[in-house]
Structures are given as structure tokens and as C-alpha cells.
Design a protein around this motif. Structure first.
Motif, PDB file in Angstrom:
ATOM      1  N   ARG A   1      53.556  86.194   6.762  1.00  0.00           N
ATOM      2  CA  ARG A   1      54.761  85.595   7.354  1.00  0.00           C
ATOM      3  C   ARG A   1      56.017  86.168   6.691  1.00  0.00           C
ATOM      4  O   ARG A   1      57.009  86.499   7.354  1.00  0.00           O
ATOM      5  CB  ARG A   1      54.714  84.074   7.191  1.00  0.00           C
ATOM      6  N   ASN A   2      55.977  86.302   5.371  1.00  0.00           N
ATOM      7  CA  ASN A   2      57.127  86.863   4.654  1.00  0.00           C
ATOM      8  C   ASN A   2      57.394  88.305   5.094  1.00  0.00           C
ATOM      9  O   ASN A   2      58.550  88.709   5.320  1.00  0.00           O
ATOM     10  CB  ASN A   2      56.883  86.812   3.146  1.00  0.00           C
TER      11      ASN A   2
ATOM     12  N   GLU B   1      49.157  80.082  12.225  1.00  0.00           N
ATOM     13  CA  GLU B   1      49.433  79.118  11.159  1.00  0.00           C
ATOM     14  C   GLU B   1      49.155  77.693  11.619  1.00  0.00           C
ATOM     15  O   GLU B   1      48.604  76.874  10.857  1.00  0.00           O
ATOM     16  CB  GLU B   1      50.886  79.251  10.701  1.00  0.00           C
TER      17      GLU B   1
ATOM     18  N   THR C   1      47.119  82.227   1.194  1.00  0.00           N
ATOM     19  CA  THR C   1      47.988  83.197   0.516  1.00  0.00           C
ATOM     20  C   THR C   1      48.343  84.356   1.435  1.00  0.00           C
ATOM     21  O   THR C   1      49.516  84.774   1.533  1.00  0.00           O
ATOM     22  CB  THR C   1      47.288  83.723  -0.744  1.00  0.00           C
TER      23      THR C   1
ATOM     24  N   THR D   1      50.861  83.315   4.140  1.00  0.00           N
ATOM     25  CA  THR D   1      52.240  83.264   3.623  1.00  0.00           C
ATOM     26  C   THR D   1      52.799  84.676   3.439  1.00  0.00           C
ATOM     27  O   THR D   1      53.956  84.967   3.814  1.00  0.00           O
ATOM     28  CB  THR D   1      52.254  82.509   2.294  1.00  0.00           C
ATOM     29  N   THR D   2      51.968  85.535   2.873  1.00  0.00           N
ATOM     30  CA  THR D   2      52.418  86.922   2.642  1.00  0.00           C
ATOM     31  C   THR D   2      52.763  87.611   3.958  1.00  0.00           C
ATOM     32  O   THR D   2      53.808  88.283   4.074  1.00  0.00           O
ATOM     33  CB  THR D   2      51.322  87.708   1.910  1.00  0.00           C
TER      34      THR D   2
END
Length: 591
Positions: free
Chosen positions: A459-460, A406, A453, A456-457
Motif C-alpha cells: 500500500r505504501n 485489504e 506486513t 502495508t508495504t
């Protein structure tokens, strides 16, 4: 001789004489002769036939001769009217001297001396000719032939003549003169050859005819030359006019064809196309324009030369056709040079624009290639489900790795913005291949959005998985912490419940029974602990099954399992009533 001389002039008036002493007696033909040779008009003659009419006419002729500055010594009108041959010949000789010989002028010598010098000059180059006088020098005829050959070499071949054949020479000269030079025979060849000293006046009269014939021809030739010169000047002027018109038309047409080429402004040029156009323009300046510059200079020179010639010959100035004046040419040339200047400025600005575009395009390509190389495989990596098979420590490592990614991704944000800025500048500068640039830039931006996107996905997902694994780990740890002492308690309870005892009194057995009852009183708490431990195991099993966590049931903190605890707990629960029975039996024995 004199009769022939007179007839050579009178025939111009359409008449002749046969007898010189008879036909001049009435004065009419004498006056006519004077008018022909002088070119002037005498007073009107008397037409009567009486003697006084004739005397009046002869006097008018003599007065005219006197008016020309000639002194007539002992010559009166009566002698002429009376047909005095000697006086008549003297008068004719006077006329010949005045009108045929006196006007001869050669190097400041006049009359006889001038005529003699003229003969000497003309015959000087000829062999066997030596003119010293007007009697013996002409006896052999070579002098006459030399004069003819000098002026008309086409009429005879002088090299074939011989000094030893005077009659042939004289006849040849007289025949040629009569036939080709319009000079009648005035001399008799036999008289010239056979007379020791020929009549000087007769030869002078005849030679003067040669002089006037050749000088007249020379003057006519000079006049013809002047006319030719004038014609040549006129022709040259016409040629200059035509050449001016032709050169002007050609130059203006060339300018008309060249200006559109210089005004062409093609915007979608590549640098290679513009380099080619620049080479064409350089070729135009080196090869095509210099001849036109010379043509323009020659055209202006011709125009100025023509105007000067026309002014010197008192001719009106030349006016070119409409649209072809020197001013029109100057304006067209000025327009051409203006177009050249603007074309050069456009070429330079377009060259700088395209060089800037080329540089930007290369920069865009370079940055795009670096970015695409960096992003290669990143989408697959972010879409990977590798974290599903990880243990907590491995997941934490993946999470750290993802955090590093990131950070790297954030650092690459600036490069993507630079790529987009370069693409925008290329569009603003009308880059010829903007479509390709825009397509590639759009692909990079779309991929960048997908990467964001996916990042983020992932990481979640990592955080969610981490929470689950931490929850399982906490449950395992709690199980390990609670199962170990509970297991020890179970082991102790089992030992106590099967422990052998020896008693000798009721008090001793009663003490054991009391102790056993106390133990049983703790079984409720033990059961709660057992249920709590089993609930931990069940929760782990539930989470592991729900989220399909491989290896989720493996407890890294202890080797104890729910089956072991459950088995031992069952054993304790089975041993308690057995112990109750044993103690009661022993109590009965003791009692």
C-alpha cells in the motif's frame, strides 16, 4: 447236629466238645456257650470237681436261660450233671430256639414261622424249590443251594443242578457252607435222603445258621454301606472344600489380574484406539465375565452346601484359608465391579473427549485448508512490482484492487482467530497430535503476519508511486497548458518577424520600428515563460530518471515537445536581429 451247632460257637472261645452229654455235665462249657451266644457275662463258675460244684454251675446256666424268658420244663441241673442225653438235647434245643431262632423276624412273623417265610422268600425265584416245611422241602438239597446262590451267586451255578441228584446237591451245599460261610456240617446227606421225614429241629438249627450268616453279612454290608456312605460324605465334603479352595484361588487370581487392566488410563489415545478398547471391554463383559459370575455362584453354592452338610452331620463348620472367605470374595468382587464402573465412566468421558477432539481436528483441518487455499499466491502477489510499469490510471486501478484485497484480508482475520482458538482448545484437551496442529497453526499465523506486513508495504509503495505519477501528470498538464499558448505566440512572432512590409513614408517605417521595439520589450517576459516551461520538462525528466518511471516523459495532454518549443524559441531569437536590420535598412531607404 446240636454238637456241631455248639462247636460253631464254642470255637470262638477256643474250645470244642466231642460228646454233648458228657462235656456239659460240669456246667463250665455250658456257661461258656451261653456267654458266647449271648454276648453277656455269667456269674463266676465254681472250679471244684465235686457233684455239688457241677450242679451249681449248671444251675447258673439254667438260671441265665430262665432270665431270658425261657421256661425250662422238666429240665433240672441233676439230669444234666448225670449225663441224661434226652434232657441235654432238650436244653440245647431250648437254647437254639431262644438264641438262634426266636430272634428271627420276617414281616411280623417270628421264630419258626419267620424262618420258614424267610426261606420261602429267598428261594421263590428258583426252579424246583418249594419250601413248605423243615423236613421234606430240604431233602433234595436244592433249597440249601438256592439259599446259597441267592446270597452268594459266585459260589455255585444253580442252573447246573438237578433235582434227581440230591446227594450231590446236599454235599455241594454243605461243603460250600463249611468252606465259604463258616457253617460247619450239621446234617448227614445220606440220612436226609434215606429218612422219609428228616429231623425238623436239626434242619431248623442248620437253616438258622444260614439265616444268621447271611443276615450277619447283610448287616455287615449295611454297616459297610453306612461307613462307605459316611466316607463318601466325608470325601464329598473334602472335595467341596478342595473345589472351594481351588475356585476361590482361581477367581481371586483372575480378579487380581483384571483390576490393573480396568485401572489403566492411557491418555494419548486416538478414537480408533479407544474404540478398540471399548470392544475389548464389551468382549470382557460378554465372554470373560459371565463364566466368572457362574464360578462365583457355584463357589457360594458349594460353600453353603458344605456348611449345611457339616451341620447336619454334627461336624464343625468349615473355615476357609486366610483371605479366601466368602466375605473376602464379596469384597474382591465389589472392588472389581467398582473398577468396572469407573472404567465405563472413563471410557464414556474419554470417548466424548476424543469425539470432540476429532471433530475439532477435522474443523481445524477444514478451516486451515480453506485459509491456505485462499492465501496461496497472495505473498507473491503482494511482493509483485507490477505497479512500476503502470500509468496513473492503471495504478489507480491497482490501488483500488489493493484496497479490495485489504478488505478481504480484514474479513479473513476472524477465520485466522478461529483457527488459533481451535488449536488452543485442542491443546487444552490434550489432543494426541497437538504437535502437528501447533506447527500448522504457527505456520498460518506467521504467514498471516507476513501478509499484513506485505500488504502495508505494497500500500505504501502504491501510494508513493501514485504521488510520483500524479506529480508527473500535473507537470505534464501544466506543460500542456503553458506550452500551447507559448507555441502559438512563437508561431505568431515568427510570422511577424518574417512578414513582408511595404512602406512609402518615414512615418510608416517608423511605426513598424516602434512596433518592433515594443515586441522586443516583451521578449524578457517571453524568456521567463520559456524558462518556466523548460523547467517543467526538466523536472519531469529528473523524476522519471530518478525513479525509473517507464513512459514518464510521454505527455498525454499534448503533442508539443520541449524540442519543438526550444527550436521555435531559438528561431524567434534569431529572427529578431534580422528584423532589426531589415527595418533599419528600410528606414535608411525612406530617409
Amino acid at each position: 447236629t446240636f454238637t456241631a451247632w455248639c462247636n460253631s460257637h464254642l470255637r470262638k472261645a477256643g474250645t470244642l466238645i466231642e460228646s454233648i452229654e458228657e462235656e456239659f455235665r460240669n456246667g463250665l462249657k455250658l456257661m461258656l456257650l451261653l456267654e458266647v451266644i449271648s454276648g453277656e457275662t455269667l456269674p463266676r463258675p465254681d472250679r471244684g470237681k465235686m457233684r455239688f460244684h457241677k450242679i451249681a454251675n449248671v444251675n447258673k446256666a439254667l438260671d441265665f436261660i430262665a432270665s431270658k424268658g425261657v421256661k425250662l420244663v422238666s429240665i433240672g441241673a441233676e439230669e444234666i450233671v448225670d449225663g441224661n442225653l434226652k434232657m441235654t438235647l432238650g436244653m440245647i434245643w431250648t437254647i437254639i430256639l431262644r438264641f438262634a431262632i426266636q430272634d428271627i423276624s420276617v414281616e411280623e412273623m417270628t421264630a419258626k414261622e419267620g424262618l420258614l417265610l424267610w426261606c420261602q422268600r429267598k428261594t421263590a425265584p428258583y426252579k424246583n424249590v418249594n419250601v413248605q416245611n423243615f423236613h421234606t422241602s430240604f431233602k433234595d438239597g436244592l433249597a440249601f443251594c438256592a439259599l446259597i446262590h441267592r446270597h452268594r451267586p459266585d459260589l455255585l451255578d444253580y442252573s447246573q443242578l438237578s433235582k434227581d441228584d440230591p446227594l450231590h446237591n446236599l454235599n455241594l451245599a454243605f461243603d460250600i457252607a463249611e468252606k465259604h460261610l463258616d457253617i460247619p456240617r450239621m446234617l448227614d446227606p445220606d440220612d436226609l435222603v434215606n429218612t422219609p421225614k428228616a429231623d425238623e429241629r436239626a434242619i431248623m438249627t442248620y437253616v438258622s445258621c444260614y439265616y444268621h450268616a447271611f443276615q450277619g453279612a447283610q448287616q455287615a454290608e449295611m454297616a459297610a454301606n453306612r461307613i462307605c456312605k459316611v466316607l463318601k460324605v466325608n470325601q464329598e465334603n473334602e472335595r467341596l472344600m478342595e473345589e472351594y479352595e481351588r475356585l476361590t484361588s482361581d477367581l481371586l487370581e483372575w480378579i487380581r489380574r483384571t483390576i490393573p487392566w480396568l485401572q489403566a488410563r492411557q491418555q494419548d489415545n486416538t478414537l480408533a484406539d479407544l474404540q478398540k478398547k471399548l470392544e475389548e471391554y464389551r468382549s470382557y463383559r460378554r465372554n470373560h465375565k459371565p463364566p466368572r459370575v457362574e464360578q462365583k455362584a457355584r463357589l457360594e453354592t458349594n460353600f453353603n452346601t458344605l456348611q449345611t452338610k457339616l451341620r447336619l452331620s454334627n461336624r464343625p463348620a468349615y473355615l476357609p484359608s486366610e483371605g479366601k472367605s466368602v466375605t473376602d470374595i464379596a469384597n474382591a468382587w465389589k472392588n472389581l465391579e467398582g473398577c468396572e464402573k469407573s472404567f465405563e465412566e472413563w471410557l464414556l468421558s474419554e470417548m466424548m473427549r476424543l469425539e470432540r477432539l476429532e471433530h475439532l481436528a477435522k474443523k481445524f483441518k477444514h478451516k486451515a485448508e480453506i485459509h491456505e487455499a485462499w492465501t496461496a499466491g497472495k505473498e507473491e502477489m503482494l511482493q509483485s512490482q507490477d505497479f512500476r510499469n503502470c500509468k496513473l490510471n492503471e495504478l489507480k486501478a491497482l490501488k483500488k484492487k489493493h484496497e479490495a484485497f485489504e478488505s478481504d484480508l480484514a474479513a479473513h482475520q476472524d477465520r485466522v482467530e478461529q483457527i488459533a482458538a481451535i488449536a488452543q482448545e485442542l491443546n487444552a484437551l490434550d489432543y494426541y497430535d497437538s504437535a502437528t496442529i501447533n506447527s500448522r497453526c504457527q505456520a498460518i499465523c506467521d504467514q498471516w503476519d507476513r501478509l499484513g506486513t506485505l500488504t502495508t508495504t505494497r500500500r505504501n509503495h502504491l501510494e508513493e508511486t501514485e504521488k510520483l505519477l500524479e506529480k508527473i501528470d500535473q507537470l505534464h498538464l501544466e506543460f500542456a497548458k503553458r506550452a500551447a499558448p507559448f507555441n502559438n505566440w512563437l508561431d505568431g512572432a515568427c510570422e511577424d518577424l518574417v512578414d513582408m512590409f511595404i512602406v512609402h513614408t518615414i512615418e510608416e517605417i517608423q511605426g513598424l520600428i516602434d512596433a518592433h521595439n515594443q515586441f522586443k520589450a516583451t521578449l524578457g517576459e517571453a524568456d521567463k515563460e520559456y524558462q518556466a516551461i523548460m523547467s517543467l520538462v526538466q523536472e519531469v525528466q529528473h523524476i522519471a530518471q530518478q525513479y525509473k518511471i517507464p513512459g514518464g516523459l510521454d505527455n498525454p495532454y499534448t503533442t508539443l515537445t520541449a524540442q519543438v518549443i526550444s527550436g521555435k524559441w531559438g528561431e524567434v531569437k534569431k529572427l529578431v536581429p534580422q528584423r532589426d536590420g531589415t527595418l533599419q535598412n528600410e528606414l535608411g531607404k525612406q530617409q
